[in-house]
Design a protein around this motif. Structure first.
Motif, PDB file in Angstrom:
ATOM      1  N   THR A 258       0.813  -1.215   0.000  1.00 38.69           N
ATOM      2  CA  THR A 258       0.000   0.000   0.000  1.00 38.69           C
ATOM      3  C   THR A 258       0.850   1.270   0.000  1.00 38.69           C
ATOM      4  N   ALA A 259       1.823   1.333   0.916  1.00 33.69           N
ATOM      5  CA  ALA A 259       2.614   2.557   1.076  1.00 33.69           C
ATOM      6  C   ALA A 259       3.395   2.880  -0.205  1.00 33.69           C
ATOM      7  N   THR A 260       3.909   1.849  -0.852  1.00 36.81           N
ATOM      8  CA  THR A 260       4.686   2.052  -2.081  1.00 36.81           C
ATOM      9  C   THR A 260       3.789   2.584  -3.200  1.00 36.81           C
ATOM     10  N   LEU A 261       2.628   1.976  -3.347  1.00 36.41           N
ATOM     11  CA  LEU A 261       1.708   2.404  -4.412  1.00 36.41           C
ATOM     12  C   LEU A 261       1.193   3.812  -4.147  1.00 36.41           C
ATOM     13  N   LYS A 262       0.936   4.108  -2.897  1.00 36.40           N
ATOM     14  CA  LYS A 262       0.482   5.440  -2.512  1.00 36.40           C
ATOM     15  C   LYS A 262       1.532   6.469  -2.970  1.00 36.40           C
ATOM     16  N   HIS A 263       2.785   6.151  -2.705  1.00 37.65           N
ATOM     17  CA  HIS A 263       3.877   7.048  -3.067  1.00 37.65           C
ATOM     18  C   HIS A 263       3.949   7.255  -4.588  1.00 37.65           C
ATOM     19  N   ILE A 264       3.910   6.159  -5.342  1.00 37.75           N
ATOM     20  CA  ILE A 264       3.992   6.261  -6.811  1.00 37.75           C
ATOM     21  C   ILE A 264       2.804   7.053  -7.364  1.00 37.75           C
ATOM     22  N   PHE A 265       1.599   6.720  -6.903  1.00 36.74           N
ATOM     23  CA  PHE A 265       0.425   7.415  -7.437  1.00 36.74           C
ATOM     24  C   PHE A 265       0.395   8.889  -7.035  1.00 36.74           C
ATOM     25  N   LYS A 266       0.908   9.204  -5.850  1.00 36.30           N
ATOM     26  CA  LYS A 266       0.951  10.622  -5.465  1.00 36.30           C
ATOM     27  C   LYS A 266       1.849  11.406  -6.418  1.00 36.30           C
ATOM     28  N   GLU A 267       2.928  10.776  -6.875  1.00 34.18           N
ATOM     29  CA  GLU A 267       3.816  11.427  -7.853  1.00 34.18           C
ATOM     30  C   GLU A 267       3.075  11.633  -9.177  1.00 34.18           C
ATOM     31  N   ILE A 268       2.288  10.637  -9.564  1.00 35.44           N
ATOM     32  CA  ILE A 268       1.512  10.744 -10.811  1.00 35.44           C
ATOM     33  C   ILE A 268       0.457  11.851 -10.675  1.00 35.44           C
ATOM     34  N   PHE A 269      -0.208  11.913  -9.527  1.00 36.56           N
ATOM     35  CA  PHE A 269      -1.209  12.972  -9.307  1.00 36.56           C
ATOM     36  C   PHE A 269      -0.551  14.351  -9.351  1.00 36.56           C
ATOM     37  N   LYS A 270       0.622  14.453  -8.713  1.00 34.05           N
ATOM     38  CA  LYS A 270       1.319  15.744  -8.645  1.00 34.05           C
ATOM     39  C   LYS A 270       1.700  16.208 -10.053  1.00 34.05           C
ATOM     40  N   ALA A 271       2.158  15.267 -10.865  1.00 30.61           N
ATOM     41  CA  ALA A 271       2.534  15.609 -12.234  1.00 30.61           C
ATOM     42  C   ALA A 271       1.317  16.134 -12.998  1.00 30.61           C
ATOM     43  N   GLY A 272       0.160  15.543 -12.748  1.00 22.01           N
ATOM     44  CA  GLY A 272      -1.078  15.987 -13.400  1.00 22.01           C
ATOM     45  C   GLY A 272      -1.446  17.405 -12.991  1.00 22.01           C
ATOM     46  N   LEU A 273      -1.318  17.662 -11.697  1.00 24.97           N
ATOM     47  CA  LEU A 273      -1.627  18.988 -11.164  1.00 24.97           C
ATOM     48  C   LEU A 273      -0.699  20.041 -11.793  1.00 24.97           C
ATOM     49  N   GLU A 274       0.566  19.697 -11.926  1.00 28.01           N
ATOM     50  CA  GLU A 274       1.532  20.629 -12.520  1.00 28.01           C
ATOM     51  C   GLU A 274       1.184  20.933 -13.980  1.00 28.01           C
ATOM     52  N   LEU A 275       0.660  19.919 -14.646  1.00 26.85           N
ATOM     53  CA  LEU A 275       0.234  20.092 -16.044  1.00 26.85           C
ATOM     54  C   LEU A 275      -0.906  21.120 -16.118  1.00 26.85           C
TER      55      LEU A 275
END
Lengths: 96, 96
Positions: free
Chosen positions: A68-85
């Motif tokens: 869980t913790a690993t996936l949370k970390h990876i997906f948070k990076e993906i979400f952040k990249a989307g927000l920056e876009l």
């Protein structure tokens, strides 16, 4: 023998990487479309409640091997990249 | 009208998230298999040359909207998670 198997596994991983790339960029385009609507509505791009809901749904479906913790970390990076876009698009729209 | 469209886009993103989850975990299983072979061979899990090659292939295929630097960052997190999986398996194997 095991080196042949290594090459095989690496070829599969390369293929998976390209599929991931495709989905991440596809996600980026959807997020950009959401950003345009939010921009027109004057609402915030960042929505912690929606992020929480996305994560919950993802983690509910996790059958490993990643924790869980690993996936949370990876997906948070993906979400952040989307927000920056969305923020980049917003800035570019202001400059036009 | 635009709220309906927002819901539609969000449903698509939820679907994409679950596809990403599936691929990331599938990648994890392949990486674990590689880890077992490397463990038997006594070679290092971390291979910077291979990581460079994977990244190069990914970035060559990038047609946006995400920029090179952003994708590099996301994929490095995915690679790191894979490496941690191999190291965990290695530790567990030692404890048996």
């Amino acid at each position: 023998m095991s080196n042949e198997r290594l090459d095989e596994l690496r070829a599969k991983i390369d293929e998976l990487n390209l599929q991931l790339l495709k989905l991440i960029n596809e996600r980026g385009r959807l997020v950009q479309e959401i950003g345009k609507i939010k921009d027109a509505q004057g609402t915030y791009f960042y929505d912690p409640v929606r992020e929480r809901k996305m994560l919950d749904l993802i983690l509910e479906h996790n059958d490993g091997p990643f924790e869980t913790a690993t996936l949370k970390h990876i997906f948070k990076e993906i979400f952040k990249a989307g927000l920056e876009l969305q923020e980049d698009d917003h800035r570019k729209a202001l400059l036009v």
